[in-house]
Design a protein around this motif. Structure first.
Motif, short mmCIF file in Angstrom:
data_model
loop_
_atom_site.label_atom_id
_atom_site.label_comp_id
_atom_site.label_asym_id
_atom_site.label_seq_id
_atom_site.Cartn_x
_atom_site.Cartn_y
_atom_site.Cartn_z
N ASN A 131 58.05 52.34 66.22
CA ASN A 131 57.35 53.39 65.48
C ASN A 131 56.30 54.08 66.35
OD1 ASN A 131 55.05 51.75 65.49
ND2 ASN A 131 55.14 51.27 63.31
N LYS A 132 55.60 55.04 65.81
CA LYS A 132 54.67 55.83 66.62
C LYS A 132 53.43 55.05 67.02
CE LYS A 132 52.10 58.29 62.99
NZ LYS A 132 51.80 59.64 62.44
N LEU B 174 59.52 59.22 48.07
CA LEU B 174 59.08 60.48 47.45
C LEU B 174 58.07 61.20 48.33
CD1 LEU B 174 58.73 59.32 43.74
CD2 LEU B 174 60.52 60.79 44.69
N LEU B 175 57.13 60.44 48.91
CA LEU B 175 56.17 61.04 49.84
C LEU B 175 56.89 61.61 51.06
CD1 LEU B 175 53.27 58.42 49.77
CD2 LEU B 175 53.26 60.69 48.74
N TYR B 176 57.89 60.86 51.54
CA TYR B 176 58.68 61.33 52.68
C TYR B 176 59.33 62.68 52.34
CZ TYR B 176 62.07 61.58 56.44
OH TYR B 176 62.78 62.00 57.53
N VAL C 90 60.63 57.84 61.64
CA VAL C 90 61.09 57.36 62.94
C VAL C 90 62.52 56.82 62.83
CG1 VAL C 90 60.72 55.57 64.69
CG2 VAL C 90 58.78 56.87 63.84
N VAL C 91 62.81 56.15 61.73
CA VAL C 91 64.16 55.63 61.50
C VAL C 91 65.16 56.78 61.38
CG1 VAL C 91 65.63 54.44 59.80
CG2 VAL C 91 63.42 53.46 60.46
N VAL C 92 64.80 57.80 60.61
CA VAL C 92 65.69 58.96 60.44
C VAL C 92 65.95 59.64 61.78
CG1 VAL C 92 65.88 61.25 59.39
CG2 VAL C 92 65.00 59.34 58.03
N ARG C 93 64.90 59.82 62.57
CA ARG C 93 65.04 60.46 63.87
C ARG C 93 65.90 59.62 64.82
NH1 ARG C 93 59.39 62.10 66.24
NH2 ARG C 93 60.75 62.83 67.92
N HIS C 94 65.76 58.30 64.73
CA HIS C 94 66.56 57.41 65.58
C HIS C 94 68.05 57.64 65.35
CE1 HIS C 94 67.94 53.70 67.57
NE2 HIS C 94 68.73 53.56 66.51
N ASP D 219 62.59 46.50 57.78
CA ASP D 219 61.25 46.05 57.40
C ASP D 219 60.21 47.06 57.89
OD1 ASP D 219 62.19 43.58 56.36
OD2 ASP D 219 62.22 42.70 58.36
N PHE D 220 59.34 47.52 56.97
CA PHE D 220 58.22 48.34 57.40
C PHE D 220 57.30 47.52 58.31
CE2 PHE D 220 59.09 50.67 53.33
CZ PHE D 220 59.33 51.91 53.91
#
Length: 271
Positions: free
Chosen positions: A21-22, A124-126, A98-102, A73-74
């Motif tokens: 992650n970032k 929902l926030l995403y 980050v998962v989506v971009r991966h 896992d977050f």
């Protein structure tokens, strides 16, 4: 025309995937590879992990339909790196990004995101922040963050946290410390504003159990009033973890995701 041939269960494999992650923390997940280019990403709730029963059962149900699934896992949870913190909704939305971009970088398409409980709020926030996913499933997420605090932490939780600066909590066999800062981050999280910003093209399904004693049905009804393109499915007798309603839960979700994916395939493309 419907396919007249009986559905065949696809051959699937599970592959461990690690994504950074970032914040430089390694997120650990399991990819259920069913051969589809599309992937559904599953997000667990607070003080939980990718191996929670709902995550595992939904992955299996989607696999049977030939849809690949990633459950992870977050940070600070399960096998992933980082320290567990109460709250951190937007931080987890960033983990999901980050998962989506991966997977986009691997020429795959994250077509749908699903979250249970706190994970429902995260997806929902995403959707309101990144606006790049058109299928979102919120399973038993909370709309009003101020509800239920006394039941979770005790009637005198504010006095305790003002006095000591923290509260120690046990949840599902997991013990963690809630600081005053983390609690205030939770209380001041307003889900209504971001939910109103979710794109009209984004189809959102909320699934809630009528017997949920952790997040009341009232929260699900409120989501239905404020999310632009929303469907609500109430599972009669379902508790927060859908303990005795796993099959019904999976059936509702698989039907919604498959229908939405089919709509995307036949929708006219803009030139």
């Amino acid at each position: 025309m419907a396919d007249s041939h009986p559905a065949q269960n696809p051959v699937t494999e599970q592959r461990r995937v690690i994504i950074t992650n970032k914040h430089g923390e390694k997120l650990v997940g399991l990819l259920h590879e069913a051969g589809s280019k599309e992937i559904v990403v599953l997000c667990h709730g607070a003080a939980s992990n990718k191996d929670y029963r709902i995550m595992v059962n939904l992955a299996a149900a989607l696999e049977k339909e030939g849809i690949s699934v990633f459950r992870f896992d977050f940070s600070g949870n399960g096998e992933s790196e980082g320290s567990f913190e109460y709250g951190t909704y937007y931080r987890e939305a960033d983990d999901l990004h980050v998962v989506v971009r991966h997977f986009s970088g691997e020429n795959r398409v994250v077509s749908a995101i699903l979250g249970h409980s706190k994970g429902g709020d995260v997806v929902l926030l995403y959707a309101s922040k990144y606006r790049d996913i058109n299928i979102v499933v919120n399973v038993a997420g909370r709309c009003d963050m101020k509800r239920g605090l006394a039941e979770r932490f005790g009637e005198d939780f504010m006095e305790k946290i003002k006095k000591d600066g923290y509260i120690d909590v046990k949840q599902g066999g997991f013990e963690f410390r809630v600081t005053e800062e983390a609690l205030m981050d939770h209380i001041t999280m307003d889900m209504r504003e971001p939910c109103r910003k979710i794109d009209q093209e984004c189809r959102v399904l909320t699934v809630h159990g009528s017997a949920d004693d952790m997040v009341p049905l009232e929260d699900a009804l409120e989501f239905g009033e404020i999310i632009p393109n929303h469907q609500l499915q109430i599972i009669e007798g379902g508790d927060h973890g859908f303990t005795s309603h796993q099959t019904e839960l999976a059936s509702v979700i698989v039907k919604f995701i498959k229908s939405a994916l089919e709509e995307d395939k036949v929708a006219p493309k803009c030139s």
